[in-house]
Design an enzyme around this catalytic site. Structure first.
Site, PDB file in Angstrom:
ATOM      1  N   TYR A 164       0.825  -1.207   0.000  1.00 33.50           N
ATOM      2  CA  TYR A 164       0.000   0.000   0.000  1.00 33.50           C
ATOM      3  C   TYR A 164       0.859   1.257   0.000  1.00 33.50           C
ATOM      4  O   TYR A 164       0.628   2.200  -0.767  1.00 33.50           O
ATOM      5  CB  TYR A 164      -0.917  -0.042   1.221  1.00 33.50           C
ATOM      6  CG  TYR A 164      -1.772   1.183   1.452  1.00 33.50           C
ATOM      7  CD1 TYR A 164      -2.891   1.425   0.664  1.00 33.50           C
ATOM      8  CD2 TYR A 164      -1.474   2.071   2.473  1.00 33.50           C
ATOM      9  CE1 TYR A 164      -3.688   2.532   0.893  1.00 33.50           C
ATOM     10  CE2 TYR A 164      -2.265   3.184   2.708  1.00 33.50           C
ATOM     11  CZ  TYR A 164      -3.367   3.411   1.917  1.00 33.50           C
ATOM     12  OH  TYR A 164      -4.152   4.506   2.143  1.00 33.50           O
ATOM     13  N   LYS A 168       1.042   4.111  -2.896  1.00 37.33           N
ATOM     14  CA  LYS A 168       0.688   5.492  -2.598  1.00 37.33           C
ATOM     15  C   LYS A 168       1.848   6.448  -2.849  1.00 37.33           C
ATOM     16  O   LYS A 168       1.641   7.602  -3.243  1.00 37.33           O
ATOM     17  CB  LYS A 168       0.197   5.603  -1.149  1.00 37.33           C
ATOM     18  CG  LYS A 168      -1.174   4.977  -0.908  1.00 37.33           C
ATOM     19  CD  LYS A 168      -2.235   5.590  -1.793  1.00 37.33           C
ATOM     20  CE  LYS A 168      -3.646   5.178  -1.390  1.00 37.33           C
ATOM     21  NZ  LYS A 168      -4.671   5.737  -2.319  1.00 37.33           N
TER      22      LYS A 168
END
Length: 295
Positions: A164, A168
């Site tokens: 993640y 990002k």
């Protein structure tokens, strides 16, 4: 309905719940016609968002394509053009989590998160940009806006979220490149790192999840939406290539990598010399922010 987005068309990905739902409702409240995207629309949540916008006097259509695929991303732009003959704002918000500590993180979980977050930002952006470039070349330069969704995990890192956080962080780089490339076509590109109560953040913000019995709910997803709506409006002209953090009533301009202390020997270092120089530089450098969950 009228407001700062009257006359504009906004497409919001992952808009069936959480931040995406809040963004879609907020755009509609400011006069935008909204394309509500959610690949899980069969669950009824995205349909409910469309219905709610219409009940409030706004205009909205449903799009259920998977924006992490080329076909789904292309059909998102086509849905806006087919329903409203224009697209002014793209809000890339869709995301999933597959949290694991690094040594336990499987390839499938890595690929799934990077696909939905990073590829799911790139593909809609690419198709929307192609449309806006064509408009510019036809003499109809748009006043278009893209708002990408990054995260504090992407800016600082987050224990147990290597996939993640990497996706990002990639979104930040994508934002900067897109802002530099697309400005000539009348397109602004910014990113927002939100902190809010959603299904994705239940574990991350575990100690702050409960809404207060009365007063301001700092973790409500709707707190982030005013900034996103403003960035998606024509009123944000000139604001591009920026990353903002939004939490509760706080908006922060995030300042990225800048050159810090430097040492220049004017010749090749030996390993020992390089190590000594680096230790001296670090003594005068700003300390990095603490990785989420590392304390």
């Amino acid at each position: 309905m009228s407001g700062i987005c009257t006359g504009r068309v906004a497409a919001v990905t992952g808009a069936g719940r959480g931040l995406g739902r809040a963004h879609a409702l907020a755009f509609a409240a400011e006069g935008a016609r909204v394309v509500v995207n959610d690949v899980w629309s069969s669950s009824g949540e995205a349909r409910a968002v469309v219905a709610e916008i219409r009940r409030r006097g706004g205009e909205a259509v449903l799009h259920s394509g998977d924006v992490s695929t080329d076909e789904g991303a292309a059909s998102l732009v086509a849905a806006a053009l087919g329903a409203y003959e224009r697209l002014d704002t793209l809000v890339n918000n869709a995301g999933i989590l597959r949290d694991r500590m690094l040594v336990s993180l499987g390839e499938d979980d890595w690929d799934a998160v990077v696909a939905v977050h990073l590829k799911g930002h790139f593909l809609p952006l690419r198709h929307a940009a192609a449309h806006w470039r064509a408009e510019h070349k036809a003499g109809r330069t748009p006043r278009a806006s893209v708002v990408n969704t990054t995260s504090g995990a992407g800016l600082l890192g987050s224990v147990g979220q290597a996939n993640y956080a990497a996706a990002k962080a990639g979104i930040v780089a994508l934002t900067l490149v897109a802002a530099a490339e697309l400005g000539r076509y009348g397109v602004r590109v910014n990113a927002v790192a939100p902190a809010a109560r959603t299904r994705m953040t239940e574990r991350v913000f575990a100690q702050a999840m409960a809404a207060p019995a009365a007063g301001f709910d700092a973790m409500a997803p709707g707190n982030v939406s005013p900034l996103v709506v403003w960035l998606g409006s024509a009123g944000a002209a000139g604001v591009t290539g920026q990353v903002f953090a939004a939490e509760g009533g706080r908006i922060t301009v995030m300042e990225g990598w800048h050159p810090g202390p430097v040492a220049d020997k004017g010749d090749r270092w030996t390993p020992a010399e390089a190590g000594e120089a680096v230790r001296g530089l670090l003594a005068g450098a700003r300390k990095p922010g603490e990785v989420y969950g590392a304390g």
